[in-house]
Structures are given as structure tokens and as C-alpha cells.
Design an enzyme around this catalytic site. Sequence first.
Site, short mmCIF file in Angstrom:
data_model
loop_
_atom_site.label_atom_id
_atom_site.label_comp_id
_atom_site.label_asym_id
_atom_site.label_seq_id
_atom_site.Cartn_x
_atom_site.Cartn_y
_atom_site.Cartn_z
N TYR A 39 0.72 -0.58 0.55
CA TYR A 39 0.02 -0.11 0.61
C TYR A 39 1.29 1.29 -0.17
O TYR A 39 0.33 2.41 -0.17
CB TYR A 39 -1.43 -0.16 1.37
N GLU A 70 -11.04 5.25 5.41
CA GLU A 70 -10.16 6.15 7.66
C GLU A 70 -11.38 6.08 7.98
O GLU A 70 -11.24 6.39 10.06
CB GLU A 70 -10.13 7.44 6.86
N TRP A 129 -4.70 0.67 10.92
CA TRP A 129 -4.93 0.41 9.25
C TRP A 129 -4.86 -0.59 8.74
O TRP A 129 -5.04 -1.17 7.35
CB TRP A 129 -3.60 2.05 9.17
#
Length: 205
Positions: A20, A42, A50
Amino acid sequence: MTNPEPDRCHWARQEPETTYHDQEWGVPQHDDSTLFEFLILEGAQAGLSWSTILKKREGYRDAYRGFDIAKVARFTPADVARLLGDERIVRNRLKVDASIDNARAALTAIEAFGTLDAFLWRYVDGAPVQNAWTQHQQVPASTPASDAMSKDLKKRGFRFVGSTICYAFMQAVGMVNDHLVSCHRYDQVMSAETARPAHARRRPA
């Protein structure tokens, strides 16, 4: 002989974060569905890692109909029940309800500004902020721009959009380049935006 690992930002040390980081984080995004995706992800990440969200990303894309804003805005109580029963996403009622509210708020913003892109990129005057951090401790958790974004989004009916969440969103979609200058992606991300025509980089106020 294996090639040495490139220098990366400190948070990207293992998969799925490394891929990512190397392919997406900080690259300027202007597609409305992509911007909406990151806005939802988010918000879903609040209180979680995350990495957890990245591992659930494909599940989110399927459950949220490819993050088609209009489709999500039409979700019914039956869709809410479907989402809350879907183990592939974060099954938090507040976050699920907020995601649908955010789709509806996004449609209203699109009606006013033409695109979600035009609406959101106003907070950085249509062009990425090119920071030059040398240590990860210098990277802020929020800024005056994310404060302004958060305040405005809340006023417009968006939820799970505190300033810290908004700044993480800005980092993700390339509104700011927060790769450290020592990171192999710093110059690449900067070039990804400057390679675009000037008229395409600017967004209406």
C-alpha cells in the site's frame, strides 16, 4: 544476492502496509469513488489499525458496491442489516450508519461543487502540499487545513470526520506528501502530481 529493501516510512514494515505504501499512499487521487472509499475507510479505521482495514478492503469494496456514492446513499435498513452481518468489514453500527450518511452528504456536496474531487481538494487550494519531513516525529496528526476540513464536513452532515481522521485522509489521497524525504517514494509521489497538466492540477474554489 537479494536486493536490499528500499527506504520506507517507518509505519510500512510488513504486508499489507508495504505494498500500500509503495503503490498508493500519498499519490494524488481525483476519482470521486476513490475519494469516497478513503473517506469511509479512514472513518472505519478509528480505534483500529490501518493494517486491519487494508486486510478488509476488498470486502468493503464488495459490500459497498464498489464505493458507488449514489448506490450507497440509497442503502436501506435491509442493507444496514446486511453490512452488520458481513464479517469482511468492521461491523460497528455507528460506523455503518455514518458511512451511509456520508454518501448522502457527499451527493449534496457534488450537487454544489460538481464533483467530490472539487469539493475536497479546495482545502489545499487544488494542489498537494509538498512537505519535507526528515523524521517521522515531525509528521503532524492534524493541521489547520484538516481542522477546516473537519469543521466543514461536520457542518455538511458528514460523520467520523474529526481533524485527525481528515488528516489521515489527506495523506492517503495525496493532498499532502508526507513521505519522509529519505523514503524512496518521496520523489515519485511528487512527480505523480507534477506530471499532470497544470489545468488538471488546479481545482475550482
